[in-house]
Design a protein around this motif. Structure first.
Motif, mmCIF file in Angstrom:
data_model
loop_
_atom_site.group_PDB
_atom_site.id
_atom_site.type_symbol
_atom_site.label_atom_id
_atom_site.label_comp_id
_atom_site.label_asym_id
_atom_site.label_seq_id
_atom_site.Cartn_x
_atom_site.Cartn_y
_atom_site.Cartn_z
ATOM 1 N N TYR A 110 0.826 -1.217 0.000
ATOM 2 C CA TYR A 110 0.000 0.000 0.000
ATOM 3 C C TYR A 110 0.860 1.266 0.000
ATOM 4 O O TYR A 110 0.444 2.305 -0.498
ATOM 5 N N LYS A 120 1.371 2.784 -3.425
ATOM 6 C CA LYS A 120 0.221 3.258 -4.222
ATOM 7 C C LYS A 120 0.261 4.776 -4.351
ATOM 8 O O LYS A 120 0.623 5.486 -3.413
ATOM 9 N N GLU A 164 -13.398 -5.055 -0.571
ATOM 10 C CA GLU A 164 -13.223 -5.884 -1.761
ATOM 11 C C GLU A 164 -14.560 -6.530 -2.085
ATOM 12 O O GLU A 164 -15.326 -6.866 -1.170
ATOM 13 N N ASP A 181 -4.448 -9.537 7.967
ATOM 14 C CA ASP A 181 -4.207 -9.516 6.524
ATOM 15 C C ASP A 181 -4.149 -8.086 5.985
ATOM 16 O O ASP A 181 -3.351 -7.789 5.096
ATOM 17 N N HIS A 184 -1.716 -2.528 5.999
ATOM 18 C CA HIS A 184 -2.089 -1.489 5.044
ATOM 19 C C HIS A 184 -2.825 -0.313 5.707
ATOM 20 O O HIS A 184 -2.469 0.846 5.496
ATOM 21 N N LYS A 192 -13.890 -8.313 3.052
ATOM 22 C CA LYS A 192 -13.953 -9.060 1.785
ATOM 23 C C LYS A 192 -15.434 -9.336 1.485
ATOM 24 O O LYS A 192 -16.266 -9.305 2.379
ATOM 25 N N GLN A 203 -8.142 3.541 -4.617
ATOM 26 C CA GLN A 203 -8.476 2.706 -5.762
ATOM 27 C C GLN A 203 -9.933 2.300 -5.707
ATOM 28 O O GLN A 203 -10.509 2.308 -4.616
#
Ligand code: BG6
Length: 485
Positions: A180, A183, A217, A236, A241, A339, A375
């Motif tokens: 990250y 980015k 996500e 995760d 991040h 997610k 993003q």
């Protein structure tokens, strides 16, 4: 005249990360002539592989365009493969011989070495030890080691890993990747904050009501459920991040753009961040959703055969963080990640406080917001109140919108890995995680992770393709905030 030789060794060359990210990134950098001319990309793994076999595994991720084939063949000429075990010296000796031969070929110029450890945690210690014993430079060139998460499983194991690495390498040789940090919009945060007089004076508790750092996500854990179930979304994504983004939003202005100055400030923020309490956390786990059109939506997290039927691993988490310093006291930082949600989006949303002495009809003024969309479709936009255009006198909320696709049509935004690899070549550690940063980030989240696990706290179920558990919204509402995104 011979150019300085470099080797970029990929340990775990047969793995997923190598084929999906590392080789394609090397190719893109090579294609754009950004790498040193005298370089070898050496794959290392236990399997009996060859360069053509490696090529078969990574080519489709390289997105080679028309007209680039010749260059791609050149790229492959720079690739080679060394087969070796991870836990005995023979393979590493073979690698050493390979590098020595390359040095001889290069008119005896010492070889700079980049070692990428794309390896499962179980072999990490032994590989790094073997590397140190067999494959280091002699002091007349440099060696840099790139490592990927997981950097441990909790505070204790992360410190053990760091101590192990510290015995082998110096801090300026260790490049911990958090992609990250590569980015565009994450790198833009410091420029926005420290390059604009208009923002700096209002960047504090007097003017900012809340900060939302959000990662969503729209797909599930797919083929990664086996790994994911040992980690969960907090390890995760949040611990790395989102925490990294938090430090960039919250840190004081560093004395300079030097990596140590920046990382010193990031560490100070982490030190001032309170340990997260269970009451400030909501965890969720997705279930199947027959009404969702996503191809994976018929499979809930626990329907994956790699996930135990009684798994309480969260696939969604919202945590409220509090920074105990003069700038941020009382400002909640909402870190949200999940997610199988309704969209794929990562953003930072700074919500400002109400105008004081409001003269408009009640309820018309909304809080201004600054949004950095990481993003997809990178953008910085500011939600502001303006007069409704036309004859009337009403006000409305509108946007000052810097969408990169519109403003920078000609610029290709590189993938995060491209930027970070280049930084390793250049020896810049600005966007890599220092040992103490990692330690303090774990310190903030480890107690709540342990509590969740020891108490086997059952995550709230949410449907694949939904906005996530309403309990998340309710927790934010308790703090007085409603986010509809
Ligand atoms: C990785 C996580 O670090 O980041 C994945 O392990 C996640 O679970 C990924 O999907 C997201 O990265 P990006 O760049 O696609 O947003």
């Amino acid at each position: 005249k011979f150019e300085t030789p470099y080797v970029f060794v990929v340990f775990g060359a047969s793995g997923d990360l190598a084929k999906k990210k590392i080789y394609p990134t090397l190719w893109w950098l090579f294609r754009d002539n950004l790498l040193p001319a005298n370089i070898k990309f050496v794959g290392y793994a236990r399997s009996d592989l060859t360069v053509p076999k490696l090529r078969d595994s990574f080519e489709k991720y390289c997105k080679v365009r028309d007209g680039e084939n010749e260059k791609f063949v050149k790229f492959l000429e720079h690739c080679s493969y060394v087969q070796g075990k991870y836990d005995t010296s023979d393979g590493f000796q073979k690698l050493k011989q390979y590098i020595d031969a390359f040095q001889t070929e290069s008119n005896n110029q010492p070889v700079n070495r980049l070692y990428y450890l794309a390896l499962p945690p179980a072999v990490f210690n032994v590989v790094s030890t073997e590397l140190k014993q067999n494959c280091m430079d002699n002091g007349d060139s440099w060696t840099r080691v790139i490592i990927e998460k997981p950097f441990g499983h909790d505070l204790k194991s992360s410190c053990e890993l760091s101590n192990h690495l510290a015995k082998l390498f110096k801090e300026d040789q260790i490049y911990r990747i958090d992609h990250y940090l590569g980015k565009e919009m994450v790198q833009n945060l410091m420029v926005m904050r420290f390059g604009n007089r208009i923002l700096a004076p209002s960047w504090n508790r007097d003017h900012i009501a809340s900060v939302m750092i959000s990662f969503k996500e729209d797909f599930g854990t797919g083929g990664r459920a086996g790994y994911f179930d040992t980690a969960g979304i907090i390890r995760d994504v949040m611990q790395n991040h989102l925490m990294q983004i938090l430090t960039l939003v919250a840190m004081e202005k560093p004395a300079s753009l030097n990596a140590e100055d920046i990382r010193d400030e990031k560490v100070k923020v982490l030190k001032a961040t309170k340990i997260v309490e269970l009451k400030d956390v909501v965890v969720g786990q997705y279930i199947s959703n027959a009404e969702c059109s996503h191809p994976e939506a018929s499979q809930g997290y626990k329907d994956d055969p790699a996930v135990p039927a009684d798994s309480v691993t969260p696939t969604y988490a919202l945590a409220v963080l509090h920074i105990n310093n003069e700038r941020w006291e009382g400002v909640p930082f909402f870190l949200r990640c999940g997610k199988a949600l309704n969209e794929k989006k990562a953003e930072v949303r700074i919500q400002f406080k109400e105008v004081s002495g409001d003269i408009y009809p009640s309820g018309e003024l909304k809080r201004s917001e600054l949004v950095m969309r990481v993003q997809p479709n990178e953008a910085v936009y500011m939600k502001l109140m303006t007069k409704k255009p036309g004859m009337g006198f009403g006000v409305e909320e509108t946007e000052l919108d810097l969408t990169y696709n519109n403003r920078y049509k000609e610029v290709r935004l590189p993938d995060a890995y491209e930027r970070l690899f280049l930084e390793v070549f250049m020896g810049s550690q600005i966007n890599f995680v220092r040992t103490d940063e990692l330690e303090y980030a774990w310190r903030i989240l480890t107690p709540v992770l342990e509590e969740l696990e020891n108490k086997k706290v059952k995550p709230v179920e949410y449907k694949f393709g939904s906005r996530g558990p309403v309990e998340g919204d309710e927790l934010m509402k308790k703090y007085g905030f409603v986010f509809t995104g």
